[in-house]
Structures are given as C-alpha cells and as structure tokens.
Design a protein around this motif. Structure first.
Motif, short mmCIF file in Angstrom:
data_model
loop_
_atom_site.label_atom_id
_atom_site.label_comp_id
_atom_site.label_asym_id
_atom_site.label_seq_id
_atom_site.Cartn_x
_atom_site.Cartn_y
_atom_site.Cartn_z
N LYS A 49 46.38 37.11 60.02
CA LYS A 49 47.10 36.60 60.47
C LYS A 49 48.71 36.80 59.07
CE LYS A 49 46.68 31.13 59.53
NZ LYS A 49 48.15 31.44 58.64
N SER A 50 48.34 36.80 57.42
CA SER A 50 49.45 36.64 57.15
C SER A 50 50.06 38.17 56.07
CB SER A 50 49.23 35.68 55.61
OG SER A 50 48.65 34.15 56.14
N MET A 51 49.44 38.84 55.34
CA MET A 51 49.97 40.00 54.91
C MET A 51 49.27 40.76 55.66
SD MET A 51 51.25 40.96 52.38
CE MET A 51 52.60 42.32 51.95
N GLY A 52 47.86 41.21 56.37
CA GLY A 52 48.30 41.82 57.38
C GLY A 52 49.07 42.14 58.01
N CYS A 71 42.32 43.37 65.47
CA CYS A 71 41.17 42.35 65.43
C CYS A 71 41.27 41.50 64.55
CB CYS A 71 40.87 43.63 64.58
SG CYS A 71 38.78 42.89 64.50
N ASP A 72 40.87 40.29 64.81
CA ASP A 72 40.77 38.93 63.89
C ASP A 72 39.34 37.93 64.35
OD1 ASP A 72 43.02 37.66 62.21
OD2 ASP A 72 41.49 36.51 63.01
N ILE A 73 38.96 37.24 64.03
CA ILE A 73 37.63 36.88 64.48
C ILE A 73 38.48 34.65 64.60
CG2 ILE A 73 36.01 37.35 62.74
CD1 ILE A 73 37.67 33.98 61.99
N PRO A 116 40.67 38.84 54.08
CA PRO A 116 40.06 37.90 52.72
C PRO A 116 39.08 38.90 52.14
CG PRO A 116 39.74 36.39 54.44
CD PRO A 116 40.11 37.83 55.31
N ASP A 117 39.45 39.00 50.76
CA ASP A 117 39.00 40.71 49.57
C ASP A 117 37.51 41.02 50.22
OD1 ASP A 117 41.49 39.39 48.62
OD2 ASP A 117 40.53 39.16 46.72
N HIS A 118 36.88 39.04 50.12
CA HIS A 118 35.43 39.78 51.55
C HIS A 118 34.82 40.68 51.84
CE1 HIS A 118 35.54 36.44 53.06
NE2 HIS A 118 34.15 36.87 53.57
N TRP A 119 35.55 40.65 52.78
CA TRP A 119 35.80 41.31 53.97
C TRP A 119 36.47 42.86 54.09
CZ3 TRP A 119 32.98 42.83 57.72
CH2 TRP A 119 31.96 42.27 57.83
N HIS A 120 37.07 43.66 52.18
CA HIS A 120 37.59 44.87 52.54
C HIS A 120 36.32 46.10 52.67
CE1 HIS A 120 41.67 42.87 50.32
NE2 HIS A 120 41.14 42.42 51.17
N CYS A 121 36.01 45.93 51.74
CA CYS A 121 35.41 47.24 51.96
C CYS A 121 34.20 47.40 52.90
CB CYS A 121 33.75 46.23 50.26
SG CYS A 121 32.90 47.53 50.07
N GLU A 137 44.57 46.47 51.82
CA GLU A 137 45.36 45.52 50.50
C GLU A 137 44.47 45.17 48.87
OE1 GLU A 137 47.40 43.96 50.35
OE2 GLU A 137 49.04 44.26 52.24
N LYS A 138 45.31 44.59 48.76
CA LYS A 138 45.16 44.33 47.01
C LYS A 138 43.63 42.79 47.08
CE LYS A 138 46.61 40.73 46.17
NZ LYS A 138 46.73 40.18 46.78
N PRO A 139 43.14 42.50 46.30
CA PRO A 139 42.42 43.70 45.56
C PRO A 139 41.60 44.04 46.62
CG PRO A 139 41.35 41.64 44.87
CD PRO A 139 42.54 41.49 46.01
N GLN A 165 49.47 47.26 46.66
CA GLN A 165 49.77 46.96 45.43
C GLN A 165 51.81 48.04 45.92
OE1 GLN A 165 45.45 47.14 43.32
NE2 GLN A 165 47.15 47.70 42.65
N GLN A 166 52.39 47.26 46.11
CA GLN A 166 53.74 47.58 46.55
C GLN A 166 54.57 47.78 46.21
OE1 GLN A 166 52.13 45.04 48.19
NE2 GLN A 166 53.12 43.06 47.67
N GLN A 167 54.39 47.39 44.23
CA GLN A 167 54.96 47.30 43.34
C GLN A 167 54.86 48.97 43.00
OE1 GLN A 167 54.25 43.02 41.54
NE2 GLN A 167 53.84 44.21 40.77
N LEU A 237 43.04 29.59 51.75
CA LEU A 237 42.64 29.16 50.44
C LEU A 237 41.76 29.92 49.16
CD1 LEU A 237 43.00 25.68 51.25
CD2 LEU A 237 44.90 26.96 49.34
N TRP A 238 40.65 30.90 50.61
CA TRP A 238 39.52 31.16 50.34
C TRP A 238 39.91 32.51 49.25
CZ3 TRP A 238 40.69 36.33 49.27
CH2 TRP A 238 42.35 36.73 49.67
N ARG A 239 41.31 32.37 48.67
CA ARG A 239 40.91 32.94 46.83
C ARG A 239 40.66 32.66 46.17
NH1 ARG A 239 45.32 34.36 49.95
NH2 ARG A 239 46.71 35.90 49.83
#
Ligand SMILES: NC(=O)c1ccc[n+]([C@@H]2O[C@H](COP(=O)([O-])OP(=O)(O)OC[C@H]3O[C@@H](n4cnc5c(N)ncnc54)[C@H](O)[C@@H]3O)[C@@H](O)[C@H]2O)c1
Length: 436
Positions: A49-52, A71-73, A116-121, A137-139, A165-167, A237-239
């Motif tokens: 959707k967004s950052m990906g 791939c997306d749900i 989203p973060d809970h779906w990185h690992c 993506e981060k975190p 973390q592109q910085q 908004l899941w953040r």
C-alpha cells in the motif's frame, strides 16, 4: 556472458579475496549502470500500500530490476499497484495473497517487506531461509524477541539485508556524524530526541464493522490476536495499537534514535530505562499507544531522552521532530530538513547544512550494490535495525509496566516479571514463532 547467479557468486569470492572494494566506499556508482542484460534482479513486494510501494518505486528506477510478483491481503491495493507496475514496465507482475507462495519461486532474488510491523518477522525469516535477500521496513519488528530471531536468520542463511532506515544513506546525516566525531561540540552529556505528530492521536473512532470487500482480514491479523474489524486499526492506523505497532516511539523513534545511537557510538543496551507515559493529552484517544511519553536511556556519563506528544505538531527549534546533541561547546540540532550547530558563547562556529534529499534512492541503490557484490555490510544492517528497534520497545515496555527497568541482552531478561512478559509475542495459531 556471465549469468546473474554466477556473477553474484563470483563477486562474493572476489570480495572474500580482497579483490573488490566494498560497495559502501562507492555506493551510488559501482554497479548501477554496469549490469549486463543477463544480470536482472527479480524482486517481489510483500505489503504494497504505502511505504512498500515507495520502496519498490525507487527499485524500479534501476533498469536491471524487474518486479515479478506483488503480494497483499487487500485485492484493491494489489490490483491498483499491479496496474501501476504494468504502466511503468509493460509487464504485469504475478499477484499473490500469501507471501509463502512468493517465496516458493526460485526466480526471485530479493523481497521487499512493506507490511505492518507485526508482519515483518515471519516473512523476513522465511525469505532468508528461502535464499532471498531482504529489504525490510523499519522498525524491523514489533518485539524484542522478533528482533533477535531476525538477526539470527540473516546470519544463519547468509543473506544481504537492508533495513528501511534510509537516513543511514543520507548525506547530511553522514556529515553530522563526522562533525560529532570531530569532538568540536565538547562533552556531550545529553541527547534529546522528539517527535510530535497529529496522526498518532486517533480522535474520531468508529464502531467495529464488516470486513471490506477484497480484504483477507484473517491474514492481516496473522500472528496477532483475533478480533473484529475496525477501520481505525487497519491500513496506516495499526501503528497506534500494541498488537501491531508501538506508536510514535517505534514509528519515528527508530529513525531518530538510530541517529542518536550512531552519533554517540552506542552499540549495546543502556544501563537503565526510565519511562512515563499515557493518553493524557487526549483521554478519549482511540489509540492504545501513548499520546504523551518520555523515556530516559541512561549510560555511565550521558543520557538519551525521547519525548512525544501525539495530536500536536510543534516542537523545539520550530521542529516537530528531530534530535539535539547538547555539548559543552554548542548544541547540534538535526532532522531531515537540515542540521545546524548553535555555539555556546561563540566557543565554536555556527553551521547550517542542508541535505540533498536523495537518502531513500541512495539506500535502495546501496542494497542493490550489496546484493551484487554479496557485501553483508549494507548501509543499515539488520544489527543496526535491531538495536534501535529494541530501544524503542524498551521505552514502551518501561512505560507500560510503569517501572524503571534494566534489560540484560545476553540473558534476554528484564529485572521485572511484568516486563518479561512483553519481550516475546504469543503467536496465534496456525502461525508459529520462528525457531532457528
Ligand atoms: N522507511 C520509512 O520512512 C517508512 C515510512 C512509512 C512506513 N514505514 C514502515 O513501512 C511498513 C508499512 O507501513 P505503511 O504505512 O505502508 O502501512 P500500510 O498499512 O499503509 O500498508 C501495509 C500493507 O501491507 C498489507 N499487508 C498486511 N498484512 C499482509 C500480509 N500478511 N501479506 C501481504 N500484505 C500484507 C496491507 O494490506 C497494506 O497494503 C511499516 O513497518 C512502517 O513502519 C517506513
């Protein structure tokens, strides 16, 4: 003509033999235009959707990159992004709703994880096991235990991993680091880090409702606890809900704490973490994560302090987010727009330095170069990503259990039983916490 995989293998041996310069020495030019027709890099995007999508867009600037799978749900997101890739490249990627099917494909070299973060690992660990390189993506994860298993997976399977973390690829951040290392600021006893953003307070809740058409909400929840659908906990908004994210401290904190830790040469855990927070500014805030939060990370002879107030967008020095290194000779303040030195009684020169705003593009280029040269030392390694993600979780955990904490990273334990319960999430069946 050398095939892509032989090229990758041969380059790795050359680096091991000291024949090839590590790509970090010449990030943007080494391979970007030197790849032959057979040296295509096939990537897949998981979470579009967004950052990906922003990530993939900078991958596709490189002619040698092909996006072969999305791939997306959420079918709406998936079809929309597929049409955009087709417009850019005249070829539609294959579409998936289950990332495991993507990883079965032998022709995919790297995956971008924009979930989203809970779906990185899980996708990251599984991708490493499937022999893919990973831009995650981060975190890097939504818990300390997930950070640890992701670091272990990258090492075990010897994969090139870049954390978003592109910085770490930003020219003015590198200049800032060089200036701090010069010692001109004098003794730095305190680093203040802050982020105040409106979006992190959810002031317009809606009742739970039906799952939108085309959305596989069961898979979106994945390893997180089962619950009914609510639009205010979904895309973006899941953040602000603990099961999926960690509020401003994980969202902005990882970028900014990364700079604080890098600037102060911190490689390990603080002596103590002292946090306080709650939904004080907006008691009716639908968000679970704290609108008001302060965290002190304590070391032998300095402190790093985080603060956020969600639902506001002002801050020190007219900056709603940033960090300041307070030295005895002057203060260095920085964010993505500039860094400057404010001298203490003319002890040092005033400086203002502007960025070139190429950090994200350069970050992607660095990853591609590292893939080709098999250089594991990407601009933001999984270790860099893990360190600041853990810092963010430490701060949140201390505030959630309302106690100052000591964390022993070797024993993987806090000095507090309640805090220990927040180190590792209980994955909901059928998902299993990765064991390596
Ligand atoms: N590097 C940066 O500057 C930066 C900026 C913004 C976001 N991010 C990070 O990027 C990640 C995504 O954030 P976002 O704002 O794009 O979120 P988002 O909610 O807008 O998008 C996430 C996408 O992932 C999809 N998704 C969820 N579970 C999935 C699964 N199991 N398989 C496939 N797709 C799935 C969702 O449907 C959605 O399309 C987060 O980790 C966030 O912290 C990084």
């Amino acid at each position: 003509m050398i095939s892509r995989r032989n090229f990758i293998r041969n380059s790795a041996s050359a680096i091991a033999a000291g024949l090839v310069m590590p790509s970090i020495l010449n990030e943007s030019s080494m391979f970007a235009h030197a790849v032959g027709a057979n040296d295509k890099i096939n990537v897949a995007l998981i979470g579009c959707k967004s950052m990906g999508w922003a990530d993939l867009s900078d991958f596709l600037i490189h002619p040698e990159v092909d996006c072969v799978a999305l791939c997306d749900i959420d079918k709406g997101v998936l079809e929309g992004r597929a049409a955009e890739v087709e417009k850019m490249r005249n070829k539609k990627p294959v579409l998936y709703g289950d990332y495991r099917k993507v990883l079965e494909r032998k022709d995919i070299d790297a995956v971008i994880i924009g979930t989203p973060d809970h779906w990185h690992c899980l996708p990251m660990v599984d991708a490493c096991a499937a022999g893919k390189d990973v831009y995650v993506e981060k975190p890097i994860a939504n818990s300390i235990a997930e950070c640890d298993v992701m670091v272990a997976a990258a090492k075990k399977y010897n994969r090139v991993v870049q954390v978003g973390q592109q910085q770490r690829s930003g020219n003015h951040w590198h200049e800032m680091k060089k200036y701090i290392d010069s010692g001109k600021l004098g003794k730095i006893a305190r680093v203040n880090v802050w982020a105040n953003f409106n979006y992190a307070a959810i002031l317009n809740p809606v009742p739970d409702g039906p799952v939108p058409a085309g959305v596989d909400f069961e898979t979106w929840l994945g390893p997180a606890p089962k619950r009914t659908f609510n639009e205010r906990r979904f895309h973006g908004l899941w953040r602000m809900f603990w099961d999926y994210g960690g509020g401003l401290l994980t969202d902005w904190g990882v970028h900014l704490l990364d700079m604080a830790l890098w600037g102060m040469n911190v490689k390990g855990m603080p002596n103590r973490i002292l946090s306080s927070g709650g939904n004080f500014a907006y008691p009716d805030d639908y968000a679970e994560t704290f609108d008001t939060l302060s965290v002190i990370y304590e070391y032998d002879d300095f402190i790093i302090q985080w603060s956020n107030v969600a639902g506001t967008e002002s801050g020190p020095y007219g900056r709603n987010y940033g960090l300041e290194f307070k030295g005895t000779n002057g203060t260095l303040i920085a964010n993505r727009e500039s860094w400057e030195v404010l001298p203490e009684q003319n002890k040092i020169e005033a400086i203002k330095s502007m960025p070139n705003f190429q950090d994200h593009k350069d970050h992607v280029t660095n990853f591609l170069n590292c893939m080709k040269s098999r250089d594991m030392n990407t601009a933001c390694t999984i270790d860099n990503g893990s360190l600041c993600a853990k810092y963010a979780h430490l701060g949140n955990i201390s505030a959630r259990v309302k106690s100052a904490l000591v964390y022993d990273d070797a024993k993987k334990k806090f000095d507090n039983a309640e805090a220990n319960k927040l180190i590792k999430p209980n994955y909901r069946k059928p998902w299993k916490f990765p064991e390596l």
